[in-house]
Write an enzyme that holds these catalytic residues in place. Structure first.
Site, mmCIF file in Angstrom:
data_model
loop_
_atom_site.group_PDB
_atom_site.id
_atom_site.type_symbol
_atom_site.label_atom_id
_atom_site.label_comp_id
_atom_site.label_asym_id
_atom_site.label_seq_id
_atom_site.Cartn_x
_atom_site.Cartn_y
_atom_site.Cartn_z
ATOM 1 N N VAL A 80 66.780 -15.559 31.301
ATOM 2 C CA VAL A 80 65.323 -15.654 31.419
ATOM 3 C C VAL A 80 64.845 -17.040 30.964
ATOM 4 O O VAL A 80 63.962 -17.629 31.586
ATOM 5 C CB VAL A 80 64.623 -14.524 30.629
ATOM 6 C CG1 VAL A 80 63.107 -14.663 30.705
ATOM 7 C CG2 VAL A 80 65.043 -13.162 31.170
ATOM 8 N N CYS A 81 65.459 -17.583 29.924
ATOM 9 C CA CYS A 81 65.081 -18.924 29.448
ATOM 10 C C CYS A 81 65.385 -19.972 30.511
ATOM 11 O O CYS A 81 64.588 -20.887 30.743
ATOM 12 C CB CYS A 81 65.825 -19.259 28.160
ATOM 13 S SG CYS A 81 65.484 -18.112 26.813
ATOM 14 N N ASN A 82 66.526 -19.842 31.154
ATOM 15 C CA ASN A 82 66.906 -20.708 32.264
ATOM 16 C C ASN A 82 65.850 -20.615 33.372
ATOM 17 O O ASN A 82 65.344 -21.629 33.850
ATOM 18 C CB ASN A 82 68.286 -20.280 32.776
ATOM 19 C CG ASN A 82 68.697 -21.007 34.029
ATOM 20 O OD1 ASN A 82 68.968 -22.196 34.016
ATOM 21 N ND2 ASN A 82 68.757 -20.275 35.135
#
Length: 166
Positions: free
Chosen positions: A59-61
């Site tokens: 999700v951070c990516n």
């Protein structure tokens, strides 16, 4: 009191939360060359601050890539991604991912940003997922604290706030 979770496990965040209309708190983080950076480096610019636990996760990516895609369409807006990742890891990740319109900053040394913005997860010394938009006068015009750290933020809401702050 709002409950925050990471992978459905409760986490403890600082009590203080930033609200729309607040003066943006200062912070001290590191850039990818280990230089100290504060909020004042971006004086006169609108800041879209994307906060992620770690760039090396799904999700951070996705979040960082999404804001990178939209960054060059935003006038007078600096898009900052802040995490606890080491500056070396951030630089490597950006290079491997083709990310060049987002500025990655590390809070690992001081946890200054995490404390000031109420996003430091005490149990794991990571930052919870959040998005802030700060106008050119350093007034907070948008905040989103994502309750479950593995969920996506409201990208459209943050981008619209950044466009409107101009």
């Amino acid at each position: 009191m709002t409950s925050f979770t990471f992978k459905e496990q409760s986490v403890t965040l600082p009590e203080k939360k930033i609200k729309k209309g607040d003066k943006a708190p200062d912070f001290k983080v590191l850039d990818n060359k280990l230089n100290e950076v504060t909020l004042s480096k971006y004086n006169g610019c609108i800041k879209l601050i994307s906060v992620v636990p770690s760039l090396d996760t799904g999700v951070c990516n996705d979040q960082t890539r999404r804001f990178n895609e939209d960054a060059n369409e935003l006038e007078n807006v600096e898009v900052l991604t802040i995490s606890m990742d080491l500056p070396f890891a951030q630089k490597r990740w950006c290079g491997n991912s083709g990310i060049d319109d987002v500025i990655t900053l590390s809070d690992h040394r001081y946890a200054s940003f995490g404390e000031a913005y109420g996003v430091l997860m005490e149990e794991m010394r990571l930052l919870c997922r959040a998005v802030f938009v700060v106008d050119s006068n350093d007034e907070v015009v948008y905040t989103e604290y994502v309750q479950e750290a593995t969920d996506h933020p409201d990208y459209d809401g943050a981008l619209e706030a950044a466009r409107s702050a101009a």
